[in-house]
Scaffold this motif. Structure first.
Motif, PDB file in Angstrom:
ATOM      1  N   THR A  19       1.121  -1.442  -0.448  1.00 47.22           N
ATOM      2  CA  THR A  19      -0.308   0.288   0.087  1.00 47.22           C
ATOM      3  C   THR A  19       0.601   1.186  -0.186  1.00 47.22           C
ATOM      4  O   THR A  19       2.060   1.228   0.315  1.00 47.22           O
ATOM      5  N   ASN A  20      -0.062   2.541  -0.279  1.00 48.79           N
ATOM      6  CA  ASN A  20       0.481   4.180  -0.414  1.00 48.79           C
ATOM      7  C   ASN A  20       0.473   4.939   0.429  1.00 48.79           C
ATOM      8  O   ASN A  20      -0.542   5.328   0.085  1.00 48.79           O
ATOM      9  N   SER A  21      -0.434   4.898   1.733  1.00 53.88           N
ATOM     10  CA  SER A  21      -1.103   5.450   2.653  1.00 53.88           C
ATOM     11  C   SER A  21      -0.669   6.403   2.526  1.00 53.88           C
ATOM     12  O   SER A  21      -1.207   7.374   3.439  1.00 53.88           O
ATOM     13  N   GLY A  22       0.906   6.706   2.878  1.00 56.63           N
ATOM     14  CA  GLY A  22       1.113   8.250   3.265  1.00 56.63           C
ATOM     15  C   GLY A  22       1.064   8.509   5.136  1.00 56.63           C
ATOM     16  O   GLY A  22       1.296   9.489   5.641  1.00 56.63           O
ATOM     17  N   GLN A  23       0.836   7.516   5.898  1.00 55.68           N
ATOM     18  CA  GLN A  23       0.664   7.455   6.897  1.00 55.68           C
ATOM     19  C   GLN A  23       2.003   7.339   8.179  1.00 55.68           C
ATOM     20  O   GLN A  23       2.273   6.941   7.638  1.00 55.68           O
ATOM     21  N   TYR A  24       1.680   8.804   8.895  1.00 55.03           N
ATOM     22  CA  TYR A  24       3.267   8.619   9.444  1.00 55.03           C
ATOM     23  C   TYR A  24       2.499   8.095  10.710  1.00 55.03           C
ATOM     24  O   TYR A  24       1.243   8.647  11.487  1.00 55.03           O
ATOM     25  N   VAL A  25       3.796   7.601  11.206  1.00 55.48           N
ATOM     26  CA  VAL A  25       3.377   7.122  12.583  1.00 55.48           C
ATOM     27  C   VAL A  25       4.565   7.526  13.351  1.00 55.48           C
ATOM     28  O   VAL A  25       4.340   7.347  15.035  1.00 55.48           O
ATOM     29  N   GLY A  26       5.358   7.891  13.943  1.00 56.49           N
ATOM     30  CA  GLY A  26       6.443   8.942  14.904  1.00 56.49           C
ATOM     31  C   GLY A  26       7.483   8.165  14.659  1.00 56.49           C
ATOM     32  O   GLY A  26       7.230   6.812  14.997  1.00 56.49           O
ATOM     33  N   SER A  27       8.148   9.155  15.213  1.00 53.80           N
ATOM     34  CA  SER A  27       9.717   7.878  15.257  1.00 53.80           C
ATOM     35  C   SER A  27      10.110   6.860  16.453  1.00 53.80           C
ATOM     36  O   SER A  27      10.876   5.978  16.230  1.00 53.80           O
ATOM     37  N   GLU A  28       8.869   7.324  17.752  1.00 54.89           N
ATOM     38  CA  GLU A  28       8.753   6.005  18.242  1.00 54.89           C
ATOM     39  C   GLU A  28       8.440   4.294  17.947  1.00 54.89           C
ATOM     40  O   GLU A  28       9.283   3.123  18.603  1.00 54.89           O
ATOM     41  N   ALA A  29       7.868   4.433  16.599  1.00 48.55           N
ATOM     42  CA  ALA A  29       7.301   3.719  16.174  1.00 48.55           C
ATOM     43  C   ALA A  29       8.710   2.379  15.349  1.00 48.55           C
ATOM     44  O   ALA A  29       8.803   0.964  15.417  1.00 48.55           O
ATOM     45  N   CYS A  30       9.390   3.880  14.296  1.00 45.15           N
ATOM     46  CA  CYS A  30      10.519   2.977  14.555  1.00 45.15           C
ATOM     47  C   CYS A  30      12.019   2.516  15.055  1.00 45.15           C
ATOM     48  O   CYS A  30      12.396   1.520  14.788  1.00 45.15           O
ATOM     49  N   ALA A  31      11.806   3.052  16.409  1.00 44.78           N
ATOM     50  CA  ALA A  31      12.838   2.796  17.424  1.00 44.78           C
ATOM     51  C   ALA A  31      12.332   0.659  17.825  1.00 44.78           C
ATOM     52  O   ALA A  31      13.475   0.025  18.659  1.00 44.78           O
ATOM     53  N   GLU A  32      10.936   0.679  17.236  1.00 48.15           N
ATOM     54  CA  GLU A  32      11.038  -1.404  18.126  1.00 48.15           C
ATOM     55  C   GLU A  32      12.013  -2.186  17.510  1.00 48.15           C
ATOM     56  O   GLU A  32      12.229  -3.088  17.630  1.00 48.15           O
ATOM     57  N   CYS A  33      12.124  -1.874  15.722  1.00 44.73           N
ATOM     58  CA  CYS A  33      12.925  -2.115  15.596  1.00 44.73           C
ATOM     59  C   CYS A  33      14.631  -1.740  15.056  1.00 44.73           C
ATOM     60  O   CYS A  33      15.438  -2.207  14.640  1.00 44.73           O
ATOM     61  N   HIS A  34      14.872  -0.526  15.038  1.00 44.08           N
ATOM     62  CA  HIS A  34      15.862   0.093  14.960  1.00 44.08           C
ATOM     63  C   HIS A  34      16.654   0.837  16.275  1.00 44.08           C
ATOM     64  O   HIS A  34      15.968   1.965  16.175  1.00 44.08           O
ATOM     65  N   GLU A  35      16.459   0.569  17.080  1.00 45.64           N
ATOM     66  CA  GLU A  35      16.535   1.201  17.997  1.00 45.64           C
ATOM     67  C   GLU A  35      17.774   1.942  18.857  1.00 45.64           C
ATOM     68  O   GLU A  35      18.509   2.944  19.104  1.00 45.64           O
ATOM     69  N   LYS A  36      19.056   0.874  17.899  1.00 41.15           N
ATOM     70  CA  LYS A  36      20.195   1.769  17.937  1.00 41.15           C
ATOM     71  C   LYS A  36      20.842   2.670  17.121  1.00 41.15           C
ATOM     72  O   LYS A  36      20.948   4.239  17.822  1.00 41.15           O
ATOM     73  N   GLU A  37      19.702   3.319  15.777  1.00 36.80           N
ATOM     74  CA  GLU A  37      19.351   4.847  15.141  1.00 36.80           C
ATOM     75  C   GLU A  37      18.560   5.073  16.130  1.00 36.80           C
ATOM     76  O   GLU A  37      19.535   6.122  16.071  1.00 36.80           O
ATOM     77  N   TYR A  38      17.645   5.319  16.943  1.00 40.42           N
ATOM     78  CA  TYR A  38      16.992   5.928  17.553  1.00 40.42           C
ATOM     79  C   TYR A  38      17.679   6.269  18.564  1.00 40.42           C
ATOM     80  O   TYR A  38      17.601   7.260  18.966  1.00 40.42           O
ATOM     81  N   ASN A  39      18.421   5.519  19.655  1.00 37.92           N
ATOM     82  CA  ASN A  39      18.953   5.586  20.004  1.00 37.92           C
ATOM     83  C   ASN A  39      20.518   6.952  19.933  1.00 37.92           C
ATOM     84  O   ASN A  39      20.436   7.918  20.792  1.00 37.92           O
ATOM     85  N   ASN A  40      20.647   6.717  18.974  1.00 36.58           N
ATOM     86  CA  ASN A  40      21.813   8.285  18.066  1.00 36.58           C
ATOM     87  C   ASN A  40      20.931   9.294  17.486  1.00 36.58           C
ATOM     88  O   ASN A  40      21.432   9.966  18.379  1.00 36.58           O
ATOM     89  N   TYR A  41      19.785   9.125  16.924  1.00 38.47           N
ATOM     90  CA  TYR A  41      19.098  10.192  16.838  1.00 38.47           C
ATOM     91  C   TYR A  41      18.086  10.558  17.658  1.00 38.47           C
ATOM     92  O   TYR A  41      18.941  12.134  18.047  1.00 38.47           O
ATOM     93  N   LYS A  42      18.401  10.039  19.024  1.00 36.22           N
ATOM     94  CA  LYS A  42      17.788  10.619  20.442  1.00 36.22           C
ATOM     95  C   LYS A  42      19.079  11.962  20.949  1.00 36.22           C
ATOM     96  O   LYS A  42      19.423  12.911  21.544  1.00 36.22           O
ATOM     97  N   LYS A  43      20.145  11.200  20.617  1.00 33.66           N
ATOM     98  CA  LYS A  43      21.373  11.550  22.083  1.00 33.66           C
ATOM     99  C   LYS A  43      22.032  12.364  20.706  1.00 33.66           C
ATOM    100  O   LYS A  43      22.542  13.885  21.708  1.00 33.66           O
ATOM    101  N   TYR A  44      22.106  12.001  19.634  1.00 33.73           N
ATOM    102  CA  TYR A  44      23.401  13.105  19.167  1.00 33.73           C
ATOM    103  C   TYR A  44      22.584  14.038  17.847  1.00 33.73           C
ATOM    104  O   TYR A  44      23.055  15.496  17.395  1.00 33.73           O
ATOM    105  N   SER A  45      21.311  13.626  17.516  1.00 35.97           N
ATOM    106  CA  SER A  45      20.930  14.938  16.334  1.00 35.97           C
ATOM    107  C   SER A  45      20.187  16.064  16.872  1.00 35.97           C
ATOM    108  O   SER A  45      18.804  16.089  17.885  1.00 35.97           O
ATOM    109  N   LYS A  46      20.388  16.846  16.175  1.00 34.34           N
ATOM    110  CA  LYS A  46      19.795  17.833  16.336  1.00 34.34           C
ATOM    111  C   LYS A  46      18.384  17.758  16.191  1.00 34.34           C
ATOM    112  O   LYS A  46      17.120  18.752  16.971  1.00 34.34           O
TER     113      LYS A  46
END
Length: 149
Positions: A19-46
């Motif tokens: 599908t191509n719903s274009g629906q946004y879910v928020g970064s916390e939903a990404c963290a479930e599978c991409h924990e390392k990237e999410y933690n780096n994003y929260k800690k280091y990214s402006k």
């Protein structure tokens, strides 16, 4: 008959995650599978705190100016599931994962199908927000990996 065929095609596409719903879910939903990237994003990214800058300046801006800020500093502004306001959607009040990678709902619903998200970013993806006009005005320094990867 045409309706039934269209129905089955649509249902089939949904069950396959195409599908191509274009629906946004928020970064916390990404963290479930991409924990390392999410933690780096929260800690280091402006970008993880970009909403705070806009919030501080909001009183001095017109609605149009504010919406221009929302385009880049918030996740999914004006799009399904995206940022509406600081009170209504505080979890979207940052330039989150989907700001660069695109809406994540379909990707998540399809079990992480890599075809349903922009996984490999290029400098051109950054230039939507980090364009020459904004770089000159705000002294932006585009970073392709921006602290998350």
């Amino acid at each position: 008959m045409v309706f039934m065929v269209a129905f089955f095609v649509a249902v089939g596409m949904t069950s396959q995650g195409r599908t191509n719903s274009g629906q946004y879910v928020g970064s916390e939903a990404c963290a479930e599978c991409h924990e390392k990237e999410y933690n780096n994003y929260k800690k280091y990214s402006k970008k993880a705190h970009s909403g705070e800058s806009v919030k501080m300046m909001a009183g001095d801006l017109t609605r149009q100016e504010l919406e221009e800020c929302f385009e880049c500093h918030m996740t999914g502004f004006g799009k399904p599931g995206g940022f509406v306001g600081f009170t209504e959607t505080p979890q979207m009040a940052e330039a989150g994962c989907e700001t660069c990678h695109g809406p994540g709902y379909d990707h998540i619903e399809a079990g992480g199908d890599p075809e349903l998200i922009k996984a490999k970013l290029e400098l051109a993806d950054c230039e939507r927000c980090h364009n020459p006009e904004r770089v000159a005005a705000f002294d932006f320094k585009p970073l392709l990996f921006g602290g998350a990867h």
